[in-house]
Scaffold this active site. Structure first.
Site, PDB file in Angstrom:
ATOM      1  CE  LYS A  85      -3.837   1.996   2.736  1.00  0.00           C
ATOM      2  NZ  LYS A  85      -4.512   1.828   3.834  1.00  0.00           N
ATOM      3  NE  ARG A 131      -9.623   9.454   3.126  1.00  0.00           N
ATOM      4  CZ  ARG A 131      -9.077   8.366   3.075  1.00  0.00           C
ATOM      5  NH1 ARG A 131     -10.126   7.212   2.822  1.00  0.00           N
ATOM      6  NH2 ARG A 131      -7.791   7.795   2.934  1.00  0.00           N
ATOM      7  CD  GLU A 177      -7.944   4.143  -5.139  1.00  0.00           C
ATOM      8  OE1 GLU A 177      -7.446   3.502  -3.911  1.00  0.00           O
ATOM      9  OE2 GLU A 177      -8.855   4.680  -5.000  1.00  0.00           O
ATOM     10  CG  HIS A 236      -1.865   4.634  -1.537  1.00  0.00           C
ATOM     11  ND1 HIS A 236      -1.804   3.441  -1.363  1.00  0.00           N
ATOM     12  CD2 HIS A 236      -2.868   5.107  -1.957  1.00  0.00           C
ATOM     13  CE1 HIS A 236      -2.939   2.956  -1.520  1.00  0.00           C
ATOM     14  NE2 HIS A 236      -3.890   4.168  -1.885  1.00  0.00           N
ATOM     15  CE  LYS A 249      -8.128   6.326   5.864  1.00  0.00           C
ATOM     16  NZ  LYS A 249      -8.147   4.684   5.885  1.00  0.00           N
ATOM     17  CB  CYS A 302     -12.997   4.723  -0.183  1.00  0.00           C
ATOM     18  SG  CYS A 302     -14.524   5.992   0.201  1.00  0.00           S
ATOM     19  CB  SER A 303     -10.882   0.146   1.531  1.00  0.00           C
ATOM     20  OG  SER A 303      -9.488  -0.366   2.086  1.00  0.00           O
ATOM     21  CD  GLU A 363      -5.841   6.634  -2.744  1.00  0.00           C
ATOM     22  OE1 GLU A 363      -5.701   5.805  -3.507  1.00  0.00           O
ATOM     23  OE2 GLU A 363      -5.985   6.879  -1.711  1.00  0.00           O
TER      24      GLU A 363
END
Length: 263
Positions: A67, A102, A180, A71, A106, A118-119, A178
């Protein structure tokens, strides 16, 4: 098929608040040391231990990486690193949408308001199942418990309706961002919500008009409101049409899993 779509503005008004295994990919991206300034212990563990699923723009799995690496904007820009993700839109029986703010902890987009959850599906057998997006639905069920305390019995995986897929890219700050390919999932259920403070700062149930008002306030810079870029894209391109189907009980008719919208 990948379809490009331009953003458009909708008129915006009141909301109510409630408090398979694949061969490993080479590590040819930035390495990490296991520590990072300003990252708390929970987020550090998730960033360094979780393995995201790398895909191409047709959603074909091409590998996996941490992760953390997925990112870093330098990896996103230099390697065009794209990973699979999901966004859940949970409506209650009053046809209100559950949003979350959030957590401040984060790493990307702290304290912004966004959709229910959201993940990322992780590179593990149960979350790599592609038939009927079962792997993504398994991941969504896992994260709803982790972030919002919603137990699996309240949201069986069969209750999620996959509505579509989109690709977006968004920097969070100079270091993080991000990129995605997001599965968009909707569910209509009444659930008990117990937010995890490591992940979530606040929650709200919003009516359709409440979402429009929230966006209007964020656009005007009122109350220091900020929205996640992926939530804005969904509001501007899909959400109000989905809401029509939620209210009619015809959510399946809104689904388009063949098109990957590049936004």
């Amino acid at each position: 098929m990948i379809a490009s779509s331009s953003l458009f503005k909708r008129p915006l008004s009141r909301f109510r608040s409630i408090s398979s295994r694949l061969p490993p990919s080479p590590r040819n991206f930035r390495a990490f040391s296991g520590t990072d300034d300003g990252m708390d212990a929970v987020q550090r563990r998730l960033m360094f231990e979780d393995e995201c699923i790398l895909v191409d723009e047709t959603d074909r799995v091409v590998g996996h990486d941490s992760k953390y690496n997925c990112h870093l904007m330098e990896n996103i820009e230099a390697k065009n690193l794209l990973h699979r993700a999901f966004s859940v839109y949970l409506f209650n029986s009053n046809y209100e949408l559950l949003l979350q703010q959030r957590s401040k902890a984060k790493v990307t987009f702290p304290l912004v308001w966004t959709n229910t959850c959201c993940s990322h599906p992780l590179h593990r057998d149960s979350e790599l199942i592609e038939e009927n997006a079962l792997g993504v639905r398994n991941a969504a069920q896992r994260k709803l418990l982790d972030e919002l305390g919603i137990v699996a019995e309240d949201i069986p995986v069969d209750e999620f309706t996959p509505l579509g897929r989109m690709i977006y890219k968004a920097p969070s700050d100079g270091k993080w961002g991000e990129h995605e390919l997001v599965y968009l999932l909707a569910v209509v259920r009444d659930v008990k919500v117990e937010p995890n403070p490591d992940e979530v700062a606040d929650v709200k149930y919003l009516s359709r008009e409440g979402v429009k008002e929230l966006v209007k306030k964020a656009d005007a810079g009122e109350e220091d409101l900020k929205l996640s870029p992926w939530f804005r894209l969904v509001v501007e391109n899909f959400l109000m049409k989905w809401w029509d189907h939620v209210e009619k009980g015809t959510l399946d008719e809104a689904a388009d899993m063949k098109t990957i919208h590049k936004l």
